[in-house]
Design a protein around this motif. Sequence first.
Motif, short mmCIF file in Angstrom:
data_model
loop_
_atom_site.label_atom_id
_atom_site.label_comp_id
_atom_site.label_asym_id
_atom_site.label_seq_id
_atom_site.Cartn_x
_atom_site.Cartn_y
_atom_site.Cartn_z
N TYR A 42 -4.66 -34.33 -4.31
CA TYR A 42 -4.57 -35.46 -5.24
C TYR A 42 -3.16 -36.06 -5.21
N GLU A 55 -10.37 -39.89 -12.76
CA GLU A 55 -10.16 -40.87 -11.69
C GLU A 55 -9.70 -40.20 -10.41
N ASP A 59 -11.84 -40.17 -6.93
CA ASP A 59 -11.28 -40.70 -5.67
C ASP A 59 -11.37 -39.65 -4.56
N GLU A 62 -14.95 -39.41 -3.39
CA GLU A 62 -15.30 -40.59 -2.58
C GLU A 62 -14.74 -40.45 -1.17
N GLN A 63 -13.49 -39.98 -1.07
CA GLN A 63 -12.89 -39.77 0.24
C GLN A 63 -13.62 -38.67 1.00
#
Length: 722
Positions: A42, A55, A59, A62-63
């Motif tokens: 992160y 969030e 993320d 999603e990656q």
Amino acid sequence: MAKGNAVWGIDIGQCALKALKCRAHETDADQLVVESFDFIEYEKILTQPEANPDELVADALEQFLSRNEIAGDKVAISVAGQSGLARFIKLPPVESKKIPDIVKYEARQQIPFSLEDVVWDYQQLTGGSEEDEFALEPEVGLFAMKRDQVARALKPLEDAGIDVEYIQLAPLAVYNYVCFDRLGDLRDQPYNPEDPPPSTVVIAIGTDTTDLVVTNGYRVWQRNIPIGGSHFTRALSKELKLTFAKAEHLKRNATQADDPKAVFQAMRPVFSDLLAEIQRSLGYFKSIDKTAKIGDVIALGNAVKLPGLQRYLAQNLEQPVNAIEEFNNLSAGSVSGTQVYKDNILSFAPAYGLCVQALGKAEIATNLLPEEIVRTRLIRAKKPWAVAGAAAILAGLAFNYVTHVSAWSETRTDAMQKALGSADRIVQKASGLESTRSENHANFDEIKELGEDLVSNVEGRLSWLELTKAINAALPRDTRKPEDRKETAEDIMSREEIHIVAMDQKYFESVADEWFSLVEADYQDKRFSSQSGGGESEAGAEEPLEEDYGDSEAEGGEGMSGPGWVIQLTCYHYHNKRDGMQRKEFVNETFIKQLEEGTVQLPDGTDDALIDVPIADLGISYPYVAREMKLVKEIKNPDEALLGSGGRRRAASALSDYGDGGEAEGEEESKDIELERFNFVVQFAWTPKTRRERVEIRAAREAAEAAAQEAAAAESDEVAVN
């Protein structure tokens, strides 16, 4: 549900997302093959004040999905150890089939929340022995997590469209990794609880916490230590006046700092705190498991790469601390050459353990995924088949409709219409008669029920009085006249008397299932065992009836069906002479035997005549001494009982008035009697029988006896003829 033969183990940590994709080796059952991996760090640590955890995790997922294909693969995730509860319970010897009921009862005691508010699972650990379906000293692992925490752990993956099939606590995932990867050879050896194999200590240092896992391959113990890698960063930030980001960078590159000594000096308190917690935890583990021996010490987590930490722990623990450089039973193939994988191999152990479980090779296979989610996915997976089946049914109905309409059009004549009208009238008349019959039948049932209620109220009002009379009739008594009794220890301890000081009761919807199934082994042991030397309880100690037994779905004893009561009598007696029956033996041979075989005078005869009714016919069954205490000394003074408070003093004063033969004035003669008192608790089941039911029982018994006599006479005649 996933159908692929590969699985993903995803560990969403506080600093990074770690994932491994594995499948079983084609030829070696003790090997897994890595097909893919991912490590996504992160931008900020989730616990930093300015970080947005939802969030950052979204993320990262999603990656992860943009770089990996998970369709058709099973997915297992881990949650932090401090988010759940883990208890390891040693059960007494018990039938294997009753372990689920006992664990459910223990779950209510061990989990500090309502079971409806948690997701929980359990597993019996290996290493125990079993004989004739009877588990000897089994140990069970009980694991739970609040539903809202489960939902919070699943939400980011559900939002990303990832279906999770396994949820496991991170320390247990580490345990599964250790057993599969490092302790496989031990599992082939027989387990000796008196001399267990050495225990492996795993120190898994995370971002905010450290999981300490101690296992010998058969038993596991774990503790969560609230110190992790971020605590070193915070120490640097505080001592050197740096931002969190700069302190984190300095920690990772401590050897390249301008003043490495100052860096290590700032982190030294955290080194000491971590070491102290590990030593304290290992000391506690050794205190609860006297036979345990510490073997290897393994360090996991990227924080282990902090310069000096591994050596510091090894020196102070006086034990080599080994950081993992590769996994023994994990064939990484081309993945092993990837720099990211090699740099972060210390952090992949939980994900490895998750893959082991998802492939069905784990020692602990508990799953904290809520059942309602599994059920929803099953329904969703079957929807296409349901739609296809519904379409086929509709097509069949349509075809059937067409054929019926065709047949109906051919038979639509005046004669048919007239016959149908006549049939309709007959059907209407039959329906009216059926309605009248049903109404009359309902009225009859109502009147019958009312009559039965009236009869049961008349007979049932006497049930408790009859129970009290039966208990009174079963009690042993001193049959001598009062003037023949002596107030001496010898006389009192020879009296066949039992005293009841309290009677408690508890109602059960099913006495057999909810009470006897749990106490059956205890009943068999205590009712038919030899004279006991006294229980472990303190004299006079007593627990409430409600706390003795929990709910159970096991089968109960014979002779009990439906609702009823469990009666508990708190009693004592002095019949404890050394040369005769005493303690529980005296109770069994008198009171218990009378409850089983004795009779009581009740007005069950013709015209309410008093007759001897077996106490068992009242519905009393399975009486036994449920709890027995050690013999206690009791000092008894007859004068206090006869004269009241101050009686001893007045008796001494009266003797002194006579002068001769008395004691010196002002002295009183001690008449204390030293007795041995036996306190105990009797329990039995009571399913009340009304007078009418007892009459039926007696009639059935007499019929059976008559039939037996006839059979014996016929057999005797046949023998005489031959």
